[in-house]
Write an enzyme that holds these catalytic residues in place. Structure first.
Site, PDB file in Angstrom:
ATOM      1  CB  ALA A   1      -0.923  -0.006   1.221  1.00 35.26           C
TER       2      ALA A   1
ATOM      3  CD  GLU B   1       9.835  -0.621   4.848  1.00 35.89           C
ATOM      4  OE1 GLU B   1       8.644  -0.392   4.598  1.00 35.89           O
ATOM      5  OE2 GLU B   1      10.212  -1.579   5.576  1.00 35.89           O
ATOM      6  CB  ALA B   2      10.841  -0.504   9.714  1.00 38.57           C
TER       7      ALA B   2
ATOM      8  CG  HIS C   1      -3.328 -14.176   2.369  1.00 36.17           C
ATOM      9  ND1 HIS C   1      -3.834 -15.308   1.766  1.00 36.17           N
ATOM     10  CD2 HIS C   1      -2.212 -13.854   1.681  1.00 36.17           C
ATOM     11  CE1 HIS C   1      -3.064 -15.643   0.738  1.00 36.17           C
ATOM     12  NE2 HIS C   1      -2.071 -14.783   0.673  1.00 36.17           N
TER      13      HIS C   1
HETATM   14  C1  LIG Z   1       5.085 -15.272   2.620  1.00 36.84           C
HETATM   15  C2  LIG Z   1       3.941 -14.497   2.037  1.00 36.84           C
HETATM   16  C3  LIG Z   1       3.323 -14.961   0.872  1.00 36.84           C
HETATM   17  C4  LIG Z   1       2.254 -14.240   0.328  1.00 36.84           C
HETATM   18  N1  LIG Z   1       1.761 -14.612  -0.891  1.00 36.84           N
HETATM   19  C5  LIG Z   1       0.873 -13.810  -1.513  1.00 36.84           C
HETATM   20  C6  LIG Z   1       0.513 -14.053  -2.866  1.00 36.84           C
HETATM   21  O1  LIG Z   1       1.045 -14.936  -3.531  1.00 36.84           O
HETATM   22  N2  LIG Z   1      -0.416 -13.246  -3.427  1.00 36.84           N
HETATM   23  C7  LIG Z   1      -1.037 -12.238  -2.729  1.00 36.84           C
HETATM   24  O2  LIG Z   1      -1.930 -11.600  -3.273  1.00 36.84           O
HETATM   25  N3  LIG Z   1      -0.691 -11.982  -1.453  1.00 36.84           N
HETATM   26  C8  LIG Z   1       0.287 -12.703  -0.854  1.00 36.84           C
HETATM   27  N4  LIG Z   1       0.705 -12.376   0.402  1.00 36.84           N
HETATM   28  C9  LIG Z   1       0.041 -11.279   1.100  1.00 36.84           C
HETATM   29  C10 LIG Z   1       0.366  -9.888   0.551  1.00 36.84           C
HETATM   30  O3  LIG Z   1       1.725  -9.809   0.172  1.00 36.84           O
HETATM   31  C11 LIG Z   1       0.015  -8.864   1.627  1.00 36.84           C
HETATM   32  O4  LIG Z   1      -1.369  -8.933   1.912  1.00 36.84           O
HETATM   33  C12 LIG Z   1       0.312  -7.433   1.223  1.00 36.84           C
HETATM   34  O5  LIG Z   1       1.655  -7.297   0.818  1.00 36.84           O
HETATM   35  C13 LIG Z   1       0.030  -6.517   2.409  1.00 36.84           C
HETATM   36  O6  LIG Z   1       0.290  -5.201   2.044  1.00 36.84           O
HETATM   37  P1  LIG Z   1       0.372  -4.069   3.160  1.00 36.84           P
HETATM   38  O7  LIG Z   1       0.729  -2.825   2.442  1.00 36.84           O
HETATM   39  O8  LIG Z   1      -0.845  -4.101   3.983  1.00 36.84           O
HETATM   40  O9  LIG Z   1       1.556  -4.525   4.122  1.00 36.84           O
HETATM   41  P2  LIG Z   1       3.081  -4.847   3.805  1.00 36.84           P
HETATM   42  O10 LIG Z   1       3.297  -5.071   2.365  1.00 36.84           O
HETATM   43  O11 LIG Z   1       3.484  -5.903   4.758  1.00 36.84           O
HETATM   44  O12 LIG Z   1       3.815  -3.476   4.132  1.00 36.84           O
HETATM   45  C14 LIG Z   1       3.987  -2.949   5.408  1.00 36.84           C
HETATM   46  C15 LIG Z   1       5.306  -2.175   5.373  1.00 36.84           C
HETATM   47  O13 LIG Z   1       5.382  -1.358   6.532  1.00 36.84           O
HETATM   48  C16 LIG Z   1       6.664  -1.469   7.084  1.00 36.84           C
HETATM   49  N5  LIG Z   1       6.552  -1.143   8.500  1.00 36.84           N
HETATM   50  C17 LIG Z   1       5.875  -1.837   9.452  1.00 36.84           C
HETATM   51  N6  LIG Z   1       5.967  -1.211  10.647  1.00 36.84           N
HETATM   52  C18 LIG Z   1       6.700  -0.092  10.421  1.00 36.84           C
HETATM   53  C19 LIG Z   1       7.142   0.963  11.262  1.00 36.84           C
HETATM   54  N7  LIG Z   1       6.856   1.009  12.580  1.00 36.84           N
HETATM   55  N8  LIG Z   1       7.900   1.970  10.718  1.00 36.84           N
HETATM   56  C20 LIG Z   1       8.206   1.957   9.383  1.00 36.84           C
HETATM   57  N9  LIG Z   1       7.823   0.961   8.555  1.00 36.84           N
HETATM   58  C21 LIG Z   1       7.073  -0.039   9.066  1.00 36.84           C
HETATM   59  C22 LIG Z   1       7.075  -2.900   6.800  1.00 36.84           C
HETATM   60  O14 LIG Z   1       8.472  -3.080   6.901  1.00 36.84           O
HETATM   61  C23 LIG Z   1       6.523  -3.097   5.398  1.00 36.84           C
HETATM   62  O15 LIG Z   1       7.440  -2.705   4.408  1.00 36.84           O
HETATM   63  C24 LIG Z   1       1.772 -13.068   0.980  1.00 36.84           C
HETATM   64  C25 LIG Z   1       2.390 -12.609   2.148  1.00 36.84           C
HETATM   65  C26 LIG Z   1       3.484 -13.300   2.670  1.00 36.84           C
HETATM   66  C27 LIG Z   1       4.154 -12.756   3.895  1.00 36.84           C
END
Ligand SMILES: Cc1cc2nc3c(=O)[nH]c(=O)nc-3n(C[C@H](O)[C@H](O)[C@H](O)COP(=O)(O)OP(=O)(O)OC[C@H]3O[C@@H](n4cnc5c(N)ncnc54)[C@H](O)[C@@H]3O)c2cc1C
Length: 506
Positions: free
Chosen positions: A16, A36-37, A443
């Site tokens: 996101a 980004e951490a 997920h």
């Molecule tokens: C092993 C694995 C396999 C998956 N396979 C799939 C797949 O094949 N297809 C699919 O659709 N989905 C898959 N997913 C799920 C999908 O990747 C996630 O739902 C999606 O990436 C979540 O997006 P997000 O932006 O909510 O969080 P994230 O992408 O996790 O991003 C959060 C970010 O915030 C950063 N952060 C957290 N806390 C802090 C802080 N205090 N200060 C600064 N930065 C911080 C983190 O380091 C990270 O970069 C998978 C997930 C994993 C872990």
């Protein structure tokens, strides 16, 4: 302590956060800081196009390496929860499957109180996020940043699996992300020219030279700077020091389903009694923060196989979206993996193939809570796997469907025997097998859900309720998990959030 000033501060450069930073900085007059951490890049393994290769990243520098509390519903197991800690976030270590949920998944959000969050309203944002060549442009994107790859040459197992599904009565679909998604389809991926394409590659890398965009890596947000209930910005640790960044417009949390509620609670926004217990001063009492934690839950059938997959070759390519019972919305996803899966993702041997089945609409709910007020301490993660008995019954329906597919001619003619749970096993033993093998499908969502009731965390405009200057846009805002892996949906949520922030109201 130094302070810098920006228009928007985005916390987290995951799926996101990369979308938000790219979209908000399109206006050269808007100053955006993305924190980004994790680091700027991960090990080379993060680029490998084999989904199973992402297991090699567990516990590495690009993984937060969370784990759950012992789960009563899965025989007390503690489940590893990898989460990306690098530009691209979890999209940099995920399985690269690009799959939208069934329309019913999004319509269910609105039915739970997320006014205006339904399939019809989200469709333009799915389209905006992707480029899917050769698909129906009415429903698929034609010029979005995330390029979608379709397997050109499915493996022999995948072809047999597709045929097996058709023979078992599942509708063959031209496009599993098209107007109809219930049935059997070829899995789409975020692999382009043989390489992983994460959200950072798709959205942010091409615009990193914008003078109004600053990306700070190794910058871990410790707490929000609150002035009463108004969020002024973020305090973060970088290079051994503490810095403050102030937002003249808004702070947007995109730290994911774990990071976002964790940061809210560290900043005094959450269930008041829990915060006081941990010695955190309450800035805004919001009982729903960290509640509603849930995840897809998955298990598998393993078969012996005569023909071995090429080492490092692609895993599942055919996918089946089906229903556990006639009255339900599609709630089971089945995949075919050219490897012998081991319990709880502890390995994948070459001696067999597996049919993975996942419950895509679990009823079980759990919580995320602070372990300590120290920002460096991981939160307590309890997804409540299989604590609602209906989930075990529906997972058992998934096992039955998987075995039905395994018995059809295209798969059975491969001369394979069921290794686990084993064809002769009783129903009761099957349920024990499910509890012993059930695991995360990676997920987790729901910890800052959109809604209008007392336990909602963000309102339908993604503003954190009872505060000002603060929004959330990531996997945490989903009221309920969708019937697909979650990355494509998070892209659409973030696209819509950027649309809301840049002035339009929908
Ligand atoms: C092993 C694995 C396999 C998956 N396979 C799939 C797949 O094949 N297809 C699919 O659709 N989905 C898959 N997913 C799920 C999908 O990747 C996630 O739902 C999606 O990436 C979540 O997006 P997000 O932006 O909510 O969080 P994230 O992408 O996790 O991003 C959060 C970010 O915030 C950063 N952060 C957290 N806390 C802090 C802080 N205090 N200060 C600064 N930065 C911080 C983190 O380091 C990270 O970069 C998978 C997930 C994993 C872990």
């Amino acid at each position: 302590m130094t302070a810098t000033t920006h228009d928007y501060i985005i916390v987290g450069a995951g799926t996101a956060g990369c979308v938000l930073a790219a979209r908000l900085s399109e206006d050269p007059g808007t100053r955006v800081l993305l924190l980004e951490a994790g680091g700027a890049s991960g090990p080379e393994a993060a680029s490998l196009p084999d989904p199973l290769a992402s297991f090699g990243l567990w516990g590495s520098s690009v993984d937060w390496a969370f784990s759950t509390t012992p789960q009563a519903g899965t025989d007390g197991a503690v489940h590893a929860w990898p989460r990306g800690k690098v530009l691209g976030g979890s999209s940099a270590i995920n399985g690269m499957v690009h799959h939208r949920g069934h329309p019913a998944s999004y319509d269910a959000w609105e039915a739970q109180g997320a006014t205006g969050w339904n399939h019809r309203a989200l469709l333009p944002f799915f389209r905006r996020s992707e480029t899917a060549e050769g698909r129906d442009p009415e429903v698929r994107g034609t010029d979005g940043p995330m390029r979608v790859g379709i397997p050109a040459e499915p493996s022999a197992l995948a072809r047999a699996a597709f045929q097996a599904a058709v023979e078992a009565g599942h509708t063959p679909l031209k496009d599993g992300n098209g107007p109809e998604s219930e049935g059997v389809s070829w899995r789409e991926t975020n692999v382009v020219a043989g390489r992983r394409q994460n959200a950072f590659d798709a959205y942010l890398r091409p615009v990193l030279d914008r003078p109004n965009l600053r990306v700070a890596t190794g910058a871990c947000a410790r707490r929000l700077v609150m002035d009463g209930t108004h969020c002024r910005g973020v305090e973060y640790a970088v290079d051994g020091g503490t810095h403050t960044a102030l937002a003249e417009r808004e702070t947007v949390l995109a730290a994911g389903a774990i990071g976002s509620p964790h940061l809210l609670m560290l900043s005094g926004i959450g269930p008041a009694d829990h915060l006081r217990e941990l010695g955190v001063e309450v800035a805004a009492a919001l009982p729903g923060v960290g509640g509603n934690l849930h995840d897809h839950v998955t298990s598998y059938v393993v078969y012996e196989t005569a023909d071995q997959p090429a080492p490092g070759g692609p895993g599942a390519e055919a996918q089946v979206l089906a229903r556990s019972s006639a009255g339900a919305a599609p709630d089971l996803l089945l995949l075919f993996v050219a490897a012998e899966l081991q319990p709880r993702w502890t390995g994948a041997g070459p001696g067999g193939h597996s049919i993975l089945f996942s419950l895509m609409d679990p009823a079980s709910r759990g919580t995320l809570r602070l372990r300590s007020a120290d920002p460096a301490a991981s939160p307590l993660l309890d997804p409540g796997y299989l604590t609602d008995d209906r989930d075990l019954e529906r997972l058992a329906a998934g096992l039955r469907l998987a075995r039905e597919l395994g018995r059809t001619e295209p798969l059975a003619s491969r001369g394979t025997a069921e290794l686990r749970p084993g064809a002769a096993v009783s129903d009761a033993d099957c349920r024990a097998y499910l509890r012993a093998t059930a695991s995360t499908y990676f997920h987790p969502v729901g910890t800052c859900r959109i809604g209008t009731d007392e336990h909602a965390v963000v309102d339908p405009s993604l503003r954190v309720r009872s505060t000002t200057g603060l929004r959330i846009a990531d996997a945490s805002v989903m009221p309920s998990v969708v019937s697909a892996p979650t990355n494509a949906t998070v892209l659409a949520i973030a696209e819509r959030a950027a649309h809301i922030l840049t002035g339009t109201t929908s």
